[in-house]
Design a protein around this motif. Structure first.
Motif, PDB file in Angstrom:
ATOM      1  N   HIS A 114      -6.560 -45.786 -75.457  1.00 14.96           N
ATOM      2  CA  HIS A 114      -7.912 -45.433 -76.355  1.00 14.96           C
ATOM      3  C   HIS A 114      -7.800 -44.564 -77.066  1.00 14.96           C
ATOM      4  N   THR A 115      -9.470 -44.494 -78.351  1.00 12.57           N
ATOM      5  CA  THR A 115      -9.018 -43.541 -79.080  1.00 12.57           C
ATOM      6  C   THR A 115      -9.854 -42.232 -79.426  1.00 12.57           C
ATOM      7  N   GLY A 116     -10.364 -41.994 -80.672  1.00 12.35           N
ATOM      8  CA  GLY A 116     -11.298 -40.763 -80.368  1.00 12.35           C
ATOM      9  C   GLY A 116     -10.694 -39.374 -79.428  1.00 12.35           C
ATOM     10  N   THR A 117     -11.667 -38.921 -78.477  1.00 14.59           N
ATOM     11  CA  THR A 117     -11.528 -38.565 -77.225  1.00 14.59           C
ATOM     12  C   THR A 117     -10.877 -38.438 -76.566  1.00 14.59           C
ATOM     13  N   GLY A 118     -10.260 -39.855 -76.696  1.00 16.63           N
ATOM     14  CA  GLY A 118      -9.020 -40.100 -75.966  1.00 16.63           C
ATOM     15  C   GLY A 118      -9.368 -41.283 -74.566  1.00 16.63           C
ATOM     16  N   PRO A 119      -8.997 -40.826 -73.801  1.00 13.62           N
ATOM     17  CA  PRO A 119      -9.259 -41.938 -72.015  1.00 13.62           C
ATOM     18  C   PRO A 119     -10.378 -41.392 -71.581  1.00 13.62           C
ATOM     19  N   PRO A 120     -10.952 -42.047 -70.663  1.00 13.61           N
ATOM     20  CA  PRO A 120     -12.156 -41.420 -70.076  1.00 13.61           C
ATOM     21  C   PRO A 120     -11.918 -40.825 -68.848  1.00 13.61           C
ATOM     22  N   PRO A 121     -13.056 -39.286 -69.839  1.00  7.86           N
ATOM     23  CA  PRO A 121     -12.798 -38.300 -68.925  1.00  7.86           C
ATOM     24  C   PRO A 121     -12.557 -38.499 -67.505  1.00  7.86           C
ATOM     25  N   ARG A 122     -11.056 -37.391 -66.639  1.00 12.97           N
ATOM     26  CA  ARG A 122     -11.207 -37.609 -65.090  1.00 12.97           C
ATOM     27  C   ARG A 122     -11.525 -35.628 -64.728  1.00 12.97           C
ATOM     28  N   ALA A 123     -11.236 -35.568 -63.643  1.00 10.33           N
ATOM     29  CA  ALA A 123     -12.263 -34.246 -63.329  1.00 10.33           C
ATOM     30  C   ALA A 123     -10.724 -33.175 -63.283  1.00 10.33           C
ATOM     31  N   GLY A 124     -10.423 -32.283 -63.901  1.00 10.67           N
ATOM     32  CA  GLY A 124      -9.587 -31.852 -64.671  1.00 10.67           C
ATOM     33  C   GLY A 124      -8.362 -32.007 -66.006  1.00 10.67           C
ATOM     34  N   ASP A 125      -8.988 -32.688 -65.717  1.00  9.11           N
ATOM     35  CA  ASP A 125      -8.321 -33.914 -67.861  1.00  9.11           C
ATOM     36  C   ASP A 125      -8.517 -32.446 -68.536  1.00  9.11           C
ATOM     37  N   ARG A 126      -9.288 -31.271 -68.903  1.00  7.58           N
ATOM     38  CA  ARG A 126      -9.457 -30.230 -69.601  1.00  7.58           C
ATOM     39  C   ARG A 126      -8.802 -29.461 -69.068  1.00  7.58           C
ATOM     40  N   VAL A 127      -7.390 -28.631 -69.202  1.00  7.68           N
ATOM     41  CA  VAL A 127      -7.418 -27.677 -69.002  1.00  7.68           C
ATOM     42  C   VAL A 127      -6.719 -26.829 -70.363  1.00  7.68           C
ATOM     43  N   PRO A 128      -7.096 -25.725 -69.691  1.00  8.20           N
ATOM     44  CA  PRO A 128      -6.325 -24.571 -70.589  1.00  8.20           C
ATOM     45  C   PRO A 128      -4.816 -24.668 -71.407  1.00  8.20           C
ATOM     46  N   SER A 129      -4.715 -24.555 -72.705  1.00  7.91           N
ATOM     47  CA  SER A 129      -3.073 -24.424 -72.982  1.00  7.91           C
ATOM     48  C   SER A 129      -2.187 -23.329 -71.533  1.00  7.91           C
ATOM     49  N   ARG A 130      -1.167 -24.035 -71.713  1.00  7.97           N
ATOM     50  CA  ARG A 130      -0.624 -23.391 -70.442  1.00  7.97           C
ATOM     51  C   ARG A 130       0.406 -22.540 -71.217  1.00  7.97           C
ATOM     52  N   PRO A 131       0.367 -20.855 -70.977  1.00  6.49           N
ATOM     53  CA  PRO A 131       2.128 -20.159 -71.405  1.00  6.49           C
ATOM     54  C   PRO A 131       3.553 -20.853 -71.885  1.00  6.49           C
ATOM     55  N   VAL A 132       4.177 -21.027 -73.161  1.00  5.53           N
ATOM     56  CA  VAL A 132       5.225 -21.499 -73.044  1.00  5.53           C
ATOM     57  C   VAL A 132       6.515 -20.907 -72.031  1.00  5.53           C
ATOM     58  N   ARG A 133       6.874 -21.861 -71.042  1.00  2.00           N
ATOM     59  CA  ARG A 133       7.827 -21.182 -70.769  1.00  2.00           C
ATOM     60  C   ARG A 133       9.141 -20.563 -71.564  1.00  2.00           C
ATOM     61  N   THR A 134      10.075 -18.976 -71.583  1.00  2.00           N
ATOM     62  CA  THR A 134      11.154 -18.716 -72.072  1.00  2.00           C
ATOM     63  C   THR A 134      11.937 -18.990 -71.755  1.00  2.00           C
ATOM     64  N   SER A 135      12.439 -19.663 -69.755  1.00  2.00           N
ATOM     65  CA  SER A 135      14.074 -19.793 -70.048  1.00  2.00           C
ATOM     66  C   SER A 135      13.630 -20.983 -69.093  1.00  2.00           C
ATOM     67  N   PRO A 136      13.790 -21.925 -69.661  1.00  3.83           N
ATOM     68  CA  PRO A 136      13.240 -23.520 -69.540  1.00  3.83           C
ATOM     69  C   PRO A 136      14.285 -23.749 -68.705  1.00  3.83           C
ATOM     70  N   ARG A 137      14.268 -25.163 -67.657  1.00  2.02           N
ATOM     71  CA  ARG A 137      15.262 -25.798 -66.827  1.00  2.02           C
ATOM     72  C   ARG A 137      15.326 -26.432 -67.626  1.00  2.02           C
ATOM     73  N   PRO A 138      16.982 -27.131 -66.671  1.00  2.00           N
ATOM     74  CA  PRO A 138      17.848 -28.787 -67.783  1.00  2.00           C
ATOM     75  C   PRO A 138      16.688 -29.526 -67.653  1.00  2.00           C
ATOM     76  N   VAL A 139      17.130 -30.004 -68.672  1.00  2.00           N
ATOM     77  CA  VAL A 139      16.444 -32.011 -68.389  1.00  2.00           C
ATOM     78  C   VAL A 139      17.390 -32.182 -67.795  1.00  2.00           C
ATOM     79  N   ARG A 140      16.696 -33.555 -67.241  1.00  4.52           N
ATOM     80  CA  ARG A 140      17.243 -34.418 -66.442  1.00  4.52           C
ATOM     81  C   ARG A 140      16.800 -35.529 -66.858  1.00  4.52           C
ATOM     82  N   LEU A 141      17.737 -36.213 -68.172  1.00  3.93           N
ATOM     83  CA  LEU A 141      18.364 -36.718 -68.865  1.00  3.93           C
ATOM     84  C   LEU A 141      18.432 -37.505 -68.840  1.00  3.93           C
ATOM     85  N   ALA A 142      18.957 -39.168 -68.921  1.00 10.77           N
ATOM     86  CA  ALA A 142      20.215 -39.563 -69.667  1.00 10.77           C
ATOM     87  C   ALA A 142      19.831 -40.554 -70.828  1.00 10.77           C
ATOM     88  N   LEU A 143      20.936 -40.860 -71.607  1.00 12.14           N
ATOM     89  CA  LEU A 143      20.045 -41.674 -73.159  1.00 12.14           C
ATOM     90  C   LEU A 143      21.581 -42.389 -73.426  1.00 12.14           C
TER      91      LEU A 143
END
Length: 202
Positions: A4-33
């Motif tokens: 989807h382009t332009g305004t993104g995917p078809p809107p669903r309830a809750g898709d447009r949400v306010p920006s959340r504050p950035v965490r100051t102490s992030p948890r370790p990411v569970r990642l394997a590369l």
């Protein structure tokens, strides 16, 4: 198929949400590369988020890539993988632009783009996956000898669970036949008596 382009995917309830504050102490990411010395396969590794809330989980992932592989500027995923599909995802220091596919994209994968560096396709291990299962999936996704897509990795793990369940049932029946426990006769075994183990998929 194009996202989807332009305004993104078809809107669903809750898709447009306010920006959340950035965490100051992030948890370790569970990642394997995969090792950087090996060429990427269908996936470059695996990510095991703690929840299915992408706006909460993505900052951990992008911070790990920002520090080692280059700043993540864009991402792509299947529309049905996450409950919400916003076009802009705030992460520490910048915003990640999202493209959402309705089809033609592996529903168990997330694709990250780093400006001027490249892209990475990652298996998304479902958040509620049991720890031992998640560890196997992450190891398999990061194994340079394996060339399986995200969906194929999950299917292989489900097959392994099915084989283990059948083997366990066979051993139990053999034990009962050999006198280990009285066995009820002429009683049909219903689904509730079978050992069933499976992955929860997103």
């Amino acid at each position: 198929m194009n996202p989807h382009t332009g305004t993104g995917p078809p809107p669903r309830a809750g898709d447009r949400v306010p920006s959340r504050p950035v965490r100051t102490s992030p948890r370790p990411v569970r990642l394997a590369l995969r090792p950087s010395t090996f060429p990427p396969g269908p996936v470059c590794g695996a990510w095991w988020p703690r929840t299915d809330d992408l706006m909460t989980e993505l900052p951990e992932l992008t911070e790990a890539f920002d520090a080692t592989r280059g700043r993540v500027s864009r991402m792509a995923s299947h529309r049905d993988t996450w409950p919400m599909a916003p076009c802009d995802l705030p992460v520490p220091g910048h915003t990640v632009k999202a493209a959402w596919f309705a089809s033609g994209f592996d529903p168990h994968m997330i694709r990250l783009f780093s400006y001027g560096v490249g892209r990475w396709d990652l298996l998304v291990v479902p958040p509620r996956t049991e720890t031992a299962t998640a560890a196997r999936l992450m190891a398999a996704a990061a194994d340079p000898a394996l060339h399986l897509t995200a969906s194929e990795l999950l299917a292989a793990e489900r097959h392994l669970h099915t084989e283990d369940a059948v083997r366990e049932q066979g051993l139990m029946e053999q034990w009962e036949d050999e006198g280990g426990a009285p066995r009820e006769r002429n009683v049909a075994r219903g689904p509730e008596t079978r050992l069933q183990v499976g992955l929860q998929t997103a």
